[in-house]
Design an enzyme around this catalytic site. Structure first.
Site, PDB file in Angstrom:
ATOM      1  N   TYR A   1     -11.192 -11.232  -9.655  1.00 28.41           N
ATOM      2  CA  TYR A   1     -10.851 -10.479  -8.455  1.00 28.41           C
ATOM      3  C   TYR A   1      -9.481  -9.800  -8.581  1.00 28.41           C
ATOM      4  CZ  TYR A   1      -8.795  -9.396  -4.023  1.00 28.41           C
ATOM      5  OH  TYR A   1      -8.118  -8.736  -3.030  1.00 28.41           O
TER       6      TYR A   1
ATOM      7  N   ARG B   1       0.827  -1.204   0.000  1.00 31.33           N
ATOM      8  CA  ARG B   1       0.000   0.000   0.000  1.00 31.33           C
ATOM      9  C   ARG B   1       0.865   1.259   0.000  1.00 31.33           C
ATOM     10  NH1 ARG B   1      -4.537  -1.769   4.487  1.00 31.33           N
ATOM     11  NH2 ARG B   1      -5.853  -2.953   3.050  1.00 31.33           N
TER      12      ARG B   1
ATOM     13  N   GLU C   1      -1.366  -9.486  -4.287  1.00 25.83           N
ATOM     14  CA  GLU C   1      -2.685 -10.116  -4.382  1.00 25.83           C
ATOM     15  C   GLU C   1      -2.567 -11.616  -4.666  1.00 25.83           C
ATOM     16  OE1 GLU C   1      -5.479  -9.061  -3.531  1.00 25.83           O
ATOM     17  OE2 GLU C   1      -5.148  -6.916  -3.356  1.00 25.83           O
TER      18      GLU C   1
ATOM     19  N   ASP D   1     -13.776 -10.436  -3.274  1.00 25.00           N
ATOM     20  CA  ASP D   1     -13.211 -11.646  -2.675  1.00 25.00           C
ATOM     21  C   ASP D   1     -14.149 -12.142  -1.581  1.00 25.00           C
ATOM     22  OD1 ASP D   1     -12.824  -9.823  -0.621  1.00 25.00           O
ATOM     23  OD2 ASP D   1     -10.690 -10.249  -0.371  1.00 25.00           O
TER      24      ASP D   1
END
Length: 355
Positions: A123, A28, A40, A141
Site C-alpha cells: 500500500y 497534498r 502515509e 488500504d
C-alpha cells in the site's frame, strides 16, 4: 461474490467529486516523495486529525531524508510521541539510511524498489509511486477495500489475501493511466469521508451511488465482510511511579525488542503484584522506600495493543537510591521534554512529568 458485470467506469465521477471535496492536507499541498512517505507511515493506524500536528512538527525538525537518517533515536521517538506503534518510526529511519546509501538521499521512483524499504509494504509503495511520481500503481488500504466491496457487492472476506488481490486488480482496471495519484487519493478520500464503515455510509453524498451494486441491492451496510479478529490476551501489569527526595521521577527503558521497544515507562512489572511484593521488588533493585510517606494507589488504567490488552494498576511513592540498571532519575522538565513516554501511560503522564 458479486452478481452482475460490475459498476462500470468510476474515474470520471470520482475525480470530479475529489476536485471539489478533497481536504487541504499539508502533504497534498507539497506532495514530494518524502512528504508522502512520512505522511502515509504516520497515517497507518492513526486518524488524520491526530497525525497532522505530529506531521508538521516532524517536518519542521526533519525536513528531508538526510535529516531523518541522521536524527538521534531519543529525538526521533520524542517527535513520534503520541502516535504509537513506534516500530514505524524505527523503520522510517532504517529506510532513510538505506535511501541515503543506495539512492543518494532520494526515494526511488519505482514501485518494486520502494517495497524493498523497511516498513514500506504494497500500500505505502503504491501511494508514494502514484501520488509522488505519477506511476500507475495500486494503493489499496482499508478504505479502498470497503469502497470496492460495496461497489461490486462482493461478500468475500477482505482479510483474505486472495480477496485483496482480486480487489487490487479491480482498482487497476478502473485506474486512469494518466491520473493514478489523484485516483488513488480520491478512493481513499471517498472511504474516509463518505463510504464510512458499518451503518454509517453517506450514500446521499456519494458520487458513485448510482453505480454501487451494494446500494442497489440494499446491502451497503452489510459490507465489507471481514472475519472477526482473534481475542486479545489480557496481561495484568503493575507499575510504580517512583520519585526520589529531590522530586526526580524514575524512568525505565524498555527492551530493544518487543512492545514499545526502547521507549520509557514507570518501573513496570508485567504481572499482578500486591503492594508488599511490589515493595520487595523495589528494594531488590537497591531502592529504599520512604516509610514516612505511604504509597498511594495509582488510578487503574488499560491499554490495548494489537494482540494484547494491558490491565494496569500500581502505586505512587518516594524512594531513595541510585537508579537501577536500565533506569534514570529524570527531573520533571526532562521527563516531559526529553524522554518519549508512550500513550500507554497517558493516565499517569502528569504524575510522571510533574505536569
Amino acid at each position: 461474490m458479486s452478481g452482475g458485470q460490475g459498476p462500470g467506469p468510476i474515474a470520471p465521477a470520482l475525480l470530479a467529486w475529489f476536485s471539489q471535496n478533497a481536504r487541504a492536507l499539508p502533504f497534498r499541498q507539497d506532495p514530494t516523495p518524502y512528504h508522502i512517505w512520512v505522511s502515509e507511515i504516520m497515517l497507518q493506524q492513526t486518524r488524520v486529525a491526530a497525525a497532522l500536528e505530529h506531521y508538521r512538527r516532524f517536518m519542521a525538525a526533519l525536513p528531508d531524508v538526510e535529516a531523518l537518517a541522521a536524527c538521534g533515536e531519543e529525538e526521533l521517538f520524542k517527535l513520534w510521541e503520541g502516535l504509537g506503534y513506534y516500530s514505524r518510526a524505527r523503520n522510517l529511519q532504517k529506510a532513510a539510511k538505506l535511501v541515503c546509501q543506495r539512492y543518494g538521499g532520494r526515494l526511488p521512483a519505482s514501485y518494486e524498489e520502494l517495497k524493498k524499504l523497511p516498513g514500506v509494504g504494497d500500500y505505502t509503495a503504491g501511494a508514494i509511486a502514484s501520488i509522488a511520481f505519477g506511476l500507475p500503481a495500486p494503493a489499496v488500504d482499508g478504505n479502498v477495500l470497503r469502497v470496492f466491496a460495496r461497489l461490486y457487492n462482493d461478500r468475500a472476506d477482505i482479510a483474505d489475501p486472495a480477496t485483496r488481490r482480486r480487489f487490487t486488480r479491480r482498482v487497476m482496471d478502473q485506474q486512469p493511466k494518466d491520473m493514478p495519484g489523484p485516483f488513488n487519493e480520491a478512493l481513499m478520500e471517498l472511504g474516509a469521508l463518505v463510504c464510512l464503515p458499518g451503518a454509517s455510509p453517506a450514500c446521499e453524498a456519494c458520487p458513485l451511488a448510482g453505480q454501487c451494486l451494494a446500494k442497489a441491492a440494499g446491502a451497503q451496510r452489510e459490507l465489507p465482510v471481514k472475519a472477526p479478529p482473534k481475542a486479545r490476551r489480557v496481561q495484568p501489569v503493575t507499575a510504580l511511579v517512583v520519585r526520589n527526595p529531590r522530586g526526580d521521577c524514575l524512568l525505565q527503558r524498555r527492551p530493544d525488542k518487543g512492545l514499545l521497544a526502547g521507549l520509557w515507562q514507570p518501573l513496570l512489572f508485567e504481572e499482578e503484584l500486591t503492594l508488599a511484593r511490589a515493595l520487595e521488588r523495589l528494594e531488590a533493585l537497591g531502592l529504599r522506600p520512604d516509610k514516612a510517606a505511604p504509597p498511594r494507589p495509582l488510578p487503574a488504567a488499560k491499554h490495548i495493543f494489537t494482540h494484547v490488552e494491558w490491565r494496569m494498576s500500581g502505586w505512587q511513592l518516594t524512594a531513595a537510591g541510585d537508579a537501577p540498571a536500565g533506569c534514570v532519575w529524570a527531573p520533571p522538565e526532562q521527563a516531559a521534554g526529553r524522554y518519549a513516554l508512550p500513550g500507554a501511560f497517558k493516565a499517569w503522564r502528569a504524575l510522571l512529568t510533574g505536569g
